[in-house]
Write a protein that holds these residues in place. Structure first.
Motif, mmCIF file in Angstrom:
data_model
loop_
_atom_site.group_PDB
_atom_site.id
_atom_site.type_symbol
_atom_site.label_atom_id
_atom_site.label_comp_id
_atom_site.label_asym_id
_atom_site.label_seq_id
_atom_site.Cartn_x
_atom_site.Cartn_y
_atom_site.Cartn_z
ATOM 1 N N MET A 1 -6.776 2.321 -5.776
ATOM 2 C CA MET A 1 -5.579 1.594 -5.443
ATOM 3 C C MET A 1 -4.483 2.623 -5.194
ATOM 4 N N SER A 2 -3.797 2.482 -4.079
ATOM 5 C CA SER A 2 -2.748 3.443 -3.775
ATOM 6 C C SER A 2 -1.586 3.254 -4.729
ATOM 7 N N ASP A 3 -0.818 4.318 -4.897
ATOM 8 C CA ASP A 3 0.323 4.256 -5.814
ATOM 9 C C ASP A 3 1.324 3.195 -5.397
ATOM 10 N N ALA A 4 1.566 3.070 -4.084
ATOM 11 C CA ALA A 4 2.533 2.084 -3.607
ATOM 12 C C ALA A 4 2.090 0.676 -3.973
ATOM 13 N N LEU A 5 0.820 0.360 -3.794
ATOM 14 C CA LEU A 5 0.319 -0.971 -4.119
ATOM 15 C C LEU A 5 0.282 -1.205 -5.622
ATOM 16 N N SER A 6 -0.054 -0.195 -6.388
ATOM 17 C CA SER A 6 -0.148 -0.362 -7.835
ATOM 18 C C SER A 6 1.219 -0.605 -8.473
ATOM 19 N N GLN A 7 2.280 -0.250 -7.769
ATOM 20 C CA GLN A 7 3.633 -0.452 -8.291
ATOM 21 C C GLN A 7 4.139 -1.875 -8.075
ATOM 22 N N ASP B 1 4.326 -5.963 -8.193
ATOM 23 C CA ASP B 1 3.906 -7.007 -9.123
ATOM 24 C C ASP B 1 2.936 -7.941 -8.404
ATOM 25 N N ASP B 2 2.327 -8.842 -9.156
ATOM 26 C CA ASP B 2 1.307 -9.721 -8.591
ATOM 27 C C ASP B 2 1.833 -10.593 -7.451
ATOM 28 N N ALA B 3 3.047 -11.119 -7.596
ATOM 29 C CA ALA B 3 3.589 -12.002 -6.567
ATOM 30 C C ALA B 3 3.755 -11.263 -5.244
ATOM 31 N N ALA B 4 4.307 -10.071 -5.296
ATOM 32 C CA ALA B 4 4.487 -9.282 -4.077
ATOM 33 C C ALA B 4 3.144 -8.875 -3.491
ATOM 34 N N LEU B 5 2.237 -8.496 -4.343
ATOM 35 C CA LEU B 5 0.907 -8.098 -3.894
ATOM 36 C C LEU B 5 0.167 -9.271 -3.254
ATOM 37 N N ALA B 6 0.330 -10.464 -3.826
ATOM 38 C CA ALA B 6 -0.313 -11.656 -3.272
ATOM 39 C C ALA B 6 0.226 -11.976 -1.881
ATOM 40 N N LYS B 7 1.532 -11.852 -1.689
ATOM 41 C CA LYS B 7 2.122 -12.082 -0.356
ATOM 42 C C LYS B 7 1.574 -11.085 0.649
ATOM 43 N N LEU B 8 1.493 -9.848 0.239
ATOM 44 C CA LEU B 8 1.005 -8.799 1.119
ATOM 45 C C LEU B 8 -0.496 -8.955 1.394
ATOM 46 N N ALA B 9 -1.232 -9.447 0.409
ATOM 47 C CA ALA B 9 -2.688 -9.564 0.521
ATOM 48 C C ALA B 9 -3.124 -10.600 1.553
ATOM 49 N N VAL B 10 -2.220 -11.486 1.954
ATOM 50 C CA VAL B 10 -2.549 -12.475 2.983
ATOM 51 C C VAL B 10 -2.974 -11.778 4.269
ATOM 52 N N ARG B 11 -2.345 -10.636 4.553
ATOM 53 C CA ARG B 11 -2.627 -9.939 5.814
ATOM 54 C C ARG B 11 -3.115 -8.500 5.629
#
Length: 182
Positions: A1-7, A9-19
């Motif tokens: 997992m890249s440092d940027a992604l690991s920083q 939170d789940d909500a932001a990661l979930a939004k980003l994970a859509v695409r």
């Protein structure tokens, strides 16, 4: 997992994970162990891998609809429980010896004792009504607090507390009658 992604939170990661597949992979890596632990304690270790796979397929499909009104972990636990119940319905019989993961054995005698305790605890858990088993498992295995359990199950906070209290009491009684000191 890249440092940027690991920083994130789940909500932001979930939004980003859509695409973004890397963001989805980060979510999977962050939550896979907890999902597997809950699945193993609900359907048994033999079926847990299949349930985990179903959970993350459902998560991937459902991310577009995740509005973030609840915590991601609450949404994920509900998906996990639904996948567990689907697996249980398909199977009907849960082998008690598969319900809990054994710790690493230190000796053959200790391993046998641990297996016996694991079998008894699994049988005790299965003796609980579904609502109590679900609440106790979410509290003791997944480590959720009462409010999170209420959100996952859709029950009132007082109901969750009552289910856990009754479940623990029933487990204590069952284990005592089985010759174990809880």
């Amino acid at each position: 997992m890249s440092d940027a992604l690991s920083q994130l939170d789940d909500a932001a990661l979930a939004k980003l994970a859509v695409r973004d597949d890397h963001a989805f992979e980060a979510l999977v890596n962050r939550h896979a162990a907890g999902v597997h632990r809950l699945a193993a304690n609900t359907v048994g270790s033999g079926a847990a891998d299949d349930v985990v796979q179903e959970v993350f397929i459902a998560v991937h499909k459902g991310l577009k609809g995740f509005r973030g009104e609840a915590q991601f972990s609450t949404w994920l636990h509900r998906i996990t429980l639904n996948a567990c119940y689907k697996a249980l319905q398909a199977r009907q019989n849960i082998p008690f010896e598969d319900v809990l993961e054994p710790p690493a054995p230190h000796s053959p005698v200790r391993s046998s004792e641990q297996a016996d305790i694991r079998d008894r605890l699994a049988a005790a858990l299965q003796s609980l009504p579904q609502e109590q088993r679900e609440a106790v498992t979410l509290r003791e295995i997944s480590g959720l607090d009462y409010a999170e359990i209420a959100a996952v199950t859709g029950a009132e906070l007082g109901t969750v507390k009552s289910r856990i209290n009754r479940g623990r009491a029933a487990l204590r009684e069952w284990l005592t009658q089985a010759g174990l000191k809880p």
